[in-house]
Design an enzyme around this catalytic site. Structure first.
Site, short mmCIF file in Angstrom:
data_model
loop_
_atom_site.label_atom_id
_atom_site.label_comp_id
_atom_site.label_asym_id
_atom_site.label_seq_id
_atom_site.Cartn_x
_atom_site.Cartn_y
_atom_site.Cartn_z
N CYS A 1 -30.19 22.56 -53.50
CA CYS A 1 -30.38 21.66 -52.37
C CYS A 1 -30.04 22.35 -51.05
CB CYS A 1 -29.51 20.41 -52.58
SG CYS A 1 -29.60 19.24 -51.21
N CYS A 34 -28.34 20.22 -48.43
CA CYS A 34 -26.92 19.99 -48.69
C CYS A 34 -26.09 21.23 -48.37
CB CYS A 34 -26.70 19.65 -50.17
SG CYS A 34 -27.80 18.40 -50.81
N ASP A 35 -26.56 22.39 -48.81
CA ASP A 35 -25.70 23.58 -48.80
C ASP A 35 -26.16 24.69 -47.87
OD1 ASP A 35 -24.09 22.37 -50.67
OD2 ASP A 35 -25.21 23.16 -52.37
#
Ligand SMILES: Cc1cc2nc3c(=O)[nH]c(=O)nc-3n(C[C@H](O)[C@H](O)[C@H](O)COP(=O)(O)OP(=O)(O)OC[C@H]3O[C@@H](n4cnc5c(N)ncnc54)[C@H](O)[C@@H]3O)c2cc1C
Length: 347
Positions: free
Chosen positions: A142, A145-146
């Site tokens: 992701c 997300c990261d």
């Protein structure tokens, strides 16, 4: 509290399938509404967030929060209001009669008036060596997300479809360089996405190449990778045949899998629930979590091929519980008004 034996005969108000952030949020709302929800934890108790170390974009945690901590807090919160967590994976669902019946992989059965499906969508992994150990430690599925953890890093994106292009374009905002590793010599992505990636000055491609091994440790994170290349592509599954391949060791600070997601909806295959071509739950148009079967509600990544974030999953989880509560109230009112003969035919 129910025992294992009486759970199969009891008709619950709400069963929530899945204990990720969507299921937990639904559990908090349903429990606070005195619906005494049962939460089936499934094969991955706590869901995808348990795979990550740090969550920086969930509202209310200015310093970030550990994925496990966030999930444990959610579970404690739901239990405080009376939600009951049960180990179990749904294998089959009978939704054509009421109450609904769920069959678990251990043979247990659960009956419920309303059902919330919050089973998530699992990211595909590619089978590289060390991926189990390093997922969440520099290996991710992701970018949204990261990605921000990789400012100034060189990173790899694995895949050749739209998901991989999206991941690469997002990562290019932070990383020094992004290399898309694709096992074929042409992309599967749509023309527009492929063109955007090709024209980006910090995105590069490795064709006919696969990720064999990820280097690093949980202490230092991802430090590099071994790639294998063969002119005809797909070399990894033929390595044992003595196939001549080029191996390359690369130093990278992050690796992102962009090979798609599989929504966990197989157990609904024989029901009247509508799913899209990829298996995602289809809900009614507008701001609702209602599915094609009255009394069944969808929440989280299992009905969301687009956003796939913890906060959106929590949001739709709460919506599903509110929708289920309203539906149960309306149904109770209808039953109260129904003649005795109809009542007896009902649950
Ligand atoms: C490595 C990684 C890092 C991430 N980092 C972030 C981040 O920083 N910020 C962010 O917002 N999002 C992040 N995400 C995305 C976020 O984790 C998901 O959007 C979120 O977990 C979706 O929640 P969910 O409850 O819908 O599904 P999931 O978390 O996938 O949970 C699904 C649940 O359903 C259960 N289940 C599945 N099938 C069955 C079945 N047949 N019977 C019973 N139960 C079943 C599973 O056991 C699991 O408990 C990350 C994801 C990953 C993989």
């Amino acid at each position: 509290m129910n025992t294992d034996t009486d759970r199969s005969t009891t008709v619950h108000d709400v069963v929530i399938v899945g204990s990720g952030v969507a299921g937990l949020s639904a559990a908090v709302y349903a429990a606070r509404a005195d619906l005494e929800p049962i939460v089936l934890e499934g094969p991955e108790p706590g869901g995808q967030l348990t795979l990550t170390t740090e969550v920086e974009n969930y509202l209310g945690f200015p310093e970030g929060v550990g994925g496990m901590e966030l999930i444990q807090n959610g579970k404690d919160q739901a239990e405080r209001f009376g939600a009951e967590f049960v180990h179990g994976t749904v294998e089959d669902a009978a939704l054509d009669e009421r109450p609904f019946e769920l069959v678990l992989s251990n043979g247990d059965r659960l009956r419920t008036r309303a059902l919330i499906v919050a089973t998530g969508a699992s990211a595909r992994w590619v089978g590289a060596e060390n991926e189990d150990e390093l997922m969440g430690y520099g290996l991710s599925t992701c970018a949204t997300c990261d990605g921000a953890f990789h400012r100034g890093d060189d990173v790899l994106v694995i895949g050749g479809g739209d998901s991989a292009m999206e991941e690469a374009l997002f990562l290019a905002k932070f990383a020094d360089s992004v290399t898309i590793v694709h096992r074929r010599d042409e992309l599967r992505a749509s023309d527009i996405m492929a063109q955007r990636a090709r024209e980006h000055e910090t995105i590069d491609f490795r064709w006919n190449t696969e990720l064999l091994e990820i280097h690093g440790s949980q202490e230092e994170g991802v430090t590099g990778a071994t790639l294998v290349r063969h002119p005809e592509g797909h070399p990894k599954d033929k390595l044992d045949d003595g196939l001549e391949v080029e191996r390359e060791e690369v130093d990278v600070g992050g690796i992102f899998y962009g090979v798609g997601h599989v929504p966990n909806t197989d157990f609904l295959a024989d029901t009247a629930i509508d799913r899209d071509d990829d298996g995602y739950l289809l809900t009614s148009e507008g701001m609702t979590t209602e599915t094609a079967v009255e009394g069944v509600f969808g929440a989280g990544d299992v009905m969301d091929p687009k956003y796939r974030q913890a906060i959106t999953a929590a949001g739709t989880g709460s919506m599903a519980a509110l929708d289920a509560e309203t539906w149960l109230d309306e149904r109770a009112a209808e039953r109260d008004a129904a003649p005795v003969a109809e009542l007896e035919a009902d649950d």
